[in-house]
Design a protein around this motif. Sequence first.
Motif, PDB file in Angstrom:
ATOM      1  N   LEU A 146       0.833  -1.208   0.000  1.00 34.65           N
ATOM      2  CA  LEU A 146       0.000   0.000   0.000  1.00 34.65           C
ATOM      3  C   LEU A 146       0.869   1.260   0.000  1.00 34.65           C
ATOM      4  O   LEU A 146       0.594   2.224  -0.723  1.00 34.65           O
ATOM      5  CB  LEU A 146      -0.921  -0.001   1.222  1.00 34.65           C
ATOM      6  N   LYS A 147       1.915   1.242   0.808  1.00 35.79           N
ATOM      7  CA  LYS A 147       2.777   2.416   0.917  1.00 35.79           C
ATOM      8  C   LYS A 147       3.495   2.691  -0.397  1.00 35.79           C
ATOM      9  O   LYS A 147       3.755   3.849  -0.759  1.00 35.79           O
ATOM     10  CB  LYS A 147       3.774   2.215   2.055  1.00 35.79           C
ATOM     11  N   GLY A 148       3.801   1.635  -1.145  1.00 31.39           N
ATOM     12  CA  GLY A 148       4.448   1.814  -2.439  1.00 31.39           C
ATOM     13  C   GLY A 148       3.594   2.609  -3.403  1.00 31.39           C
ATOM     14  O   GLY A 148       4.094   3.502  -4.113  1.00 31.39           O
ATOM     15  N   TYR A 149       2.291   2.327  -3.412  1.00 31.42           N
ATOM     16  CA  TYR A 149       1.396   3.073  -4.305  1.00 31.42           C
ATOM     17  C   TYR A 149       1.176   4.505  -3.811  1.00 31.42           C
ATOM     18  O   TYR A 149       1.048   5.433  -4.621  1.00 31.42           O
ATOM     19  CB  TYR A 149       0.060   2.339  -4.440  1.00 31.42           C
ATOM     20  N   LYS A 156       4.166  11.031  -8.858  1.00 29.08           N
ATOM     21  CA  LYS A 156       3.486  11.491 -10.075  1.00 29.08           C
ATOM     22  C   LYS A 156       2.924  12.897  -9.888  1.00 29.08           C
ATOM     23  O   LYS A 156       2.928  13.722 -10.816  1.00 29.08           O
ATOM     24  CB  LYS A 156       2.372  10.522 -10.454  1.00 29.08           C
ATOM     25  N   LEU A 157       2.437  13.194  -8.678  1.00 30.59           N
ATOM     26  CA  LEU A 157       1.923  14.538  -8.408  1.00 30.59           C
ATOM     27  C   LEU A 157       3.042  15.564  -8.385  1.00 30.59           C
ATOM     28  O   LEU A 157       2.825  16.742  -8.720  1.00 30.59           O
ATOM     29  CB  LEU A 157       1.145  14.558  -7.091  1.00 30.59           C
ATOM     30  N   GLN A 158       4.260  15.165  -7.989  1.00 28.50           N
ATOM     31  CA  GLN A 158       5.406  16.080  -8.049  1.00 28.50           C
ATOM     32  C   GLN A 158       5.632  16.534  -9.492  1.00 28.50           C
ATOM     33  O   GLN A 158       5.937  17.709  -9.746  1.00 28.50           O
ATOM     34  CB  GLN A 158       6.670  15.393  -7.511  1.00 28.50           C
ATOM     35  N   GLU A 159       5.497  15.615 -10.421  1.00 28.77           N
ATOM     36  CA  GLU A 159       5.667  15.952 -11.831  1.00 28.77           C
ATOM     37  C   GLU A 159       4.603  16.961 -12.275  1.00 28.77           C
ATOM     38  O   GLU A 159       4.896  17.900 -13.030  1.00 28.77           O
ATOM     39  CB  GLU A 159       5.579  14.690 -12.685  1.00 28.77           C
ATOM     40  N   PHE A 173      -6.855  10.105  -7.337  1.00 29.49           N
ATOM     41  CA  PHE A 173      -7.264   9.196  -6.264  1.00 29.49           C
ATOM     42  C   PHE A 173      -7.784   7.886  -6.853  1.00 29.49           C
ATOM     43  O   PHE A 173      -7.511   6.804  -6.321  1.00 29.49           O
ATOM     44  CB  PHE A 173      -8.326   9.856  -5.384  1.00 29.49           C
ATOM     45  N   ASN A 174      -8.539   7.973  -7.954  1.00 27.33           N
ATOM     46  CA  ASN A 174      -9.021   6.755  -8.604  1.00 27.33           C
ATOM     47  C   ASN A 174      -7.878   5.910  -9.148  1.00 27.33           C
ATOM     48  O   ASN A 174      -7.880   4.685  -9.019  1.00 27.33           O
ATOM     49  CB  ASN A 174      -9.994   7.098  -9.740  1.00 27.33           C
ATOM     50  N   PHE A 175      -6.918   6.553  -9.802  1.00 30.61           N
ATOM     51  CA  PHE A 175      -5.765   5.810 -10.318  1.00 30.61           C
ATOM     52  C   PHE A 175      -5.135   4.973  -9.200  1.00 30.61           C
ATOM     53  O   PHE A 175      -4.798   3.798  -9.384  1.00 30.61           O
ATOM     54  CB  PHE A 175      -4.697   6.765 -10.872  1.00 30.61           C
ATOM     55  N   THR A 176      -4.969   5.614  -8.043  1.00 30.75           N
ATOM     56  CA  THR A 176      -4.272   4.953  -6.930  1.00 30.75           C
ATOM     57  C   THR A 176      -5.097   3.820  -6.338  1.00 30.75           C
ATOM     58  O   THR A 176      -4.584   2.710  -6.118  1.00 30.75           O
ATOM     59  CB  THR A 176      -3.935   5.975  -5.835  1.00 30.75           C
ATOM     60  N   THR A 177      -6.362   4.073  -6.057  1.00 32.90           N
ATOM     61  CA  THR A 177      -7.180   3.041  -5.416  1.00 32.90           C
ATOM     62  C   THR A 177      -7.425   1.862  -6.349  1.00 32.90           C
ATOM     63  O   THR A 177      -7.476   0.717  -5.894  1.00 32.90           O
ATOM     64  CB  THR A 177      -8.519   3.625  -4.929  1.00 32.90           C
ATOM     65  N   PHE A 178      -7.568   2.116  -7.641  1.00 31.24           N
ATOM     66  CA  PHE A 178      -7.752   1.002  -8.579  1.00 31.24           C
ATOM     67  C   PHE A 178      -6.471   0.179  -8.700  1.00 31.24           C
ATOM     68  O   PHE A 178      -6.535  -1.062  -8.787  1.00 31.24           O
ATOM     69  CB  PHE A 178      -8.189   1.520  -9.953  1.00 31.24           C
ATOM     70  N   LEU A 192      -2.470   2.291 -13.744  1.00 32.99           N
ATOM     71  CA  LEU A 192      -3.127   3.577 -14.002  1.00 32.99           C
ATOM     72  C   LEU A 192      -2.234   4.736 -13.566  1.00 32.99           C
ATOM     73  O   LEU A 192      -2.161   5.760 -14.244  1.00 32.99           O
ATOM     74  CB  LEU A 192      -4.467   3.647 -13.277  1.00 32.99           C
ATOM     75  N   LEU A 193      -1.578   4.597 -12.421  1.00 35.96           N
ATOM     76  CA  LEU A 193      -0.690   5.662 -11.957  1.00 35.96           C
ATOM     77  C   LEU A 193       0.470   5.869 -12.934  1.00 35.96           C
ATOM     78  O   LEU A 193       0.817   7.012 -13.267  1.00 35.96           O
ATOM     79  CB  LEU A 193      -0.141   5.316 -10.573  1.00 35.96           C
ATOM     80  N   GLU A 194       1.047   4.788 -13.398  1.00 36.87           N
ATOM     81  CA  GLU A 194       2.186   4.914 -14.305  1.00 36.87           C
ATOM     82  C   GLU A 194       1.775   5.538 -15.632  1.00 36.87           C
ATOM     83  O   GLU A 194       2.481   6.395 -16.183  1.00 36.87           O
ATOM     84  CB  GLU A 194       2.803   3.533 -14.556  1.00 36.87           C
ATOM     85  N   GLU A 195       0.625   5.111 -16.155  1.00 33.37           N
ATOM     86  CA  GLU A 195       0.178   5.608 -17.462  1.00 33.37           C
ATOM     87  C   GLU A 195      -0.609   6.912 -17.354  1.00 33.37           C
ATOM     88  O   GLU A 195      -0.835   7.598 -18.355  1.00 33.37           O
ATOM     89  CB  GLU A 195      -0.691   4.547 -18.147  1.00 33.37           C
TER      90      GLU A 195
END
Length: 494
Positions: A146-149, A156-159, A173-178, A192-195
């Motif tokens: 969980l902590k990794g995500y 990603k938000l830093q970018e 938030f959806n990207f992360t929870t999914f 989803l977070l990566e893409e």
Amino acid sequence: MTLYQVALTGSVLTLAYIASYVFYNVFLHPLRAYPGPLLGRASILYMQKQTFDGALVRWLHSLHEEYGPVVRYAPNELSFIDADLVREVYSHRGSAFEKQRDFYGPDAFGSPPGLIRADQAAHSRQRKLVSHAFSDKALREQEQLLKGYAGLLAQKLQEKAAAAVPIDMVRWFNFTTFDIMSDLTFGEPLHLLEESEYTPWVKSIFGNIKMVAFTSILRRWRLLDALFQRVIPKNIRDQRKSHMEHSSMRVEKRLARQTDRPDIMTYVLRYSGGKDEMEKSLLPTELNSNSGLFMLAGTETTATLLSGMTYHLLRNPEKMERLKKEIRTAFGSFDDVHIGELSQLEYLHACIEEGLRMYPPVPLGLPRTTPRGGAMVNGKWLPGGTVISLQQYAAYHSEYNFKNAESFVPERWMPEGQAEYGSDKRDVFIPFSNGPRNCLGKNLAYHEMRLLCVSVLLHFDLELADDKIWTDQNVYVLWEKNPLMVKLTSVKTL
């Protein structure tokens, strides 16, 4: 008889039937003494129009404001906002009250159904198996995953913060929870977070939510429902089939892997089998159905709370500042963030509770039906088959239950707020439902909410990018969320 006479006779008989139906509902029905709008008491059509328009939640809230804690909003349906319903219907003592079948519908993966639609015996068997995956022990083992995500979300938000353009926090938030729930359910993320984009499968999940509301309307009209099932466009049928096959394929792929990673399937398989294979295992349709359930109940709802809480915090800057101070005082860096410390953040917990009250992820009531022989509910006898529900949004936004109900006040959940808010009726507050059918993933959800909120506020200051009323949304079972556009400013590199 001439064709004209046949048509005239048919019209007269139809009008007579409608008139007698309305007359019975208004003047003779066993629920006639309960207050509510005339059109709602006369016909189910009025309630169904509100459902179709996505306005049911706010309509019911307005009815309770006008008529009080119990409202008859359809001929055979009562809405409550009283805590007595929690004890009498949704708790363990209310096991005789079954879920309303028209609302939930059939299981898309067939029979036997998964947890949501299973009868009491099957539900108990499935829940016992699955509950191991949501225990405190499992949560501790899943902490690093969980902590990794949460860390990837911050990265990603830093970018995005460096680009200095507003972003939609609902999507992030959806990207992360999914990604989290896909990893826990299927053993691999959706990336989803990566893409930084939804996959077609996730998009189809969002589309199906709205369809669920529409099909629940049709199920009340058997002939129309049967006709609709025959004329569903091929592309919609294909999309539904593709969605189910995609989910089933991921389940099969995970089952084929030999691993002890602490995901849901590991725990289910670990405690399956034994002396009676059928009694201690999940059948294929149950596995597929429950996996689909986790991918909705463990994603959209958590992201919804985080989005709603973020919005209310940003609309109340003094609350946001207090929360940021608590988080940044508790943790010198993200490496210091752990389950034990997160659970001790009192103001964060209060903000989550208030977020759940102000913007419950499932704002509707979960309907139950009284047993065939009838039952006592809220001090009165109701005939068998009566549909009853505790409307969460209406209950949480009523001064009947909460002081300053329309204000975001996390302090009401803290000892310091008891002098002013001690009279709040907290027993009515069941955002994860209650009793034997309550949400299995409650502990996981709370930890995700804490972890993702801390990950964001430890790294960034946030500011609303517009002054729109974000919560002005329709509801189709779940909120039809608008983009939550936010400006990010990096605090420091942690």
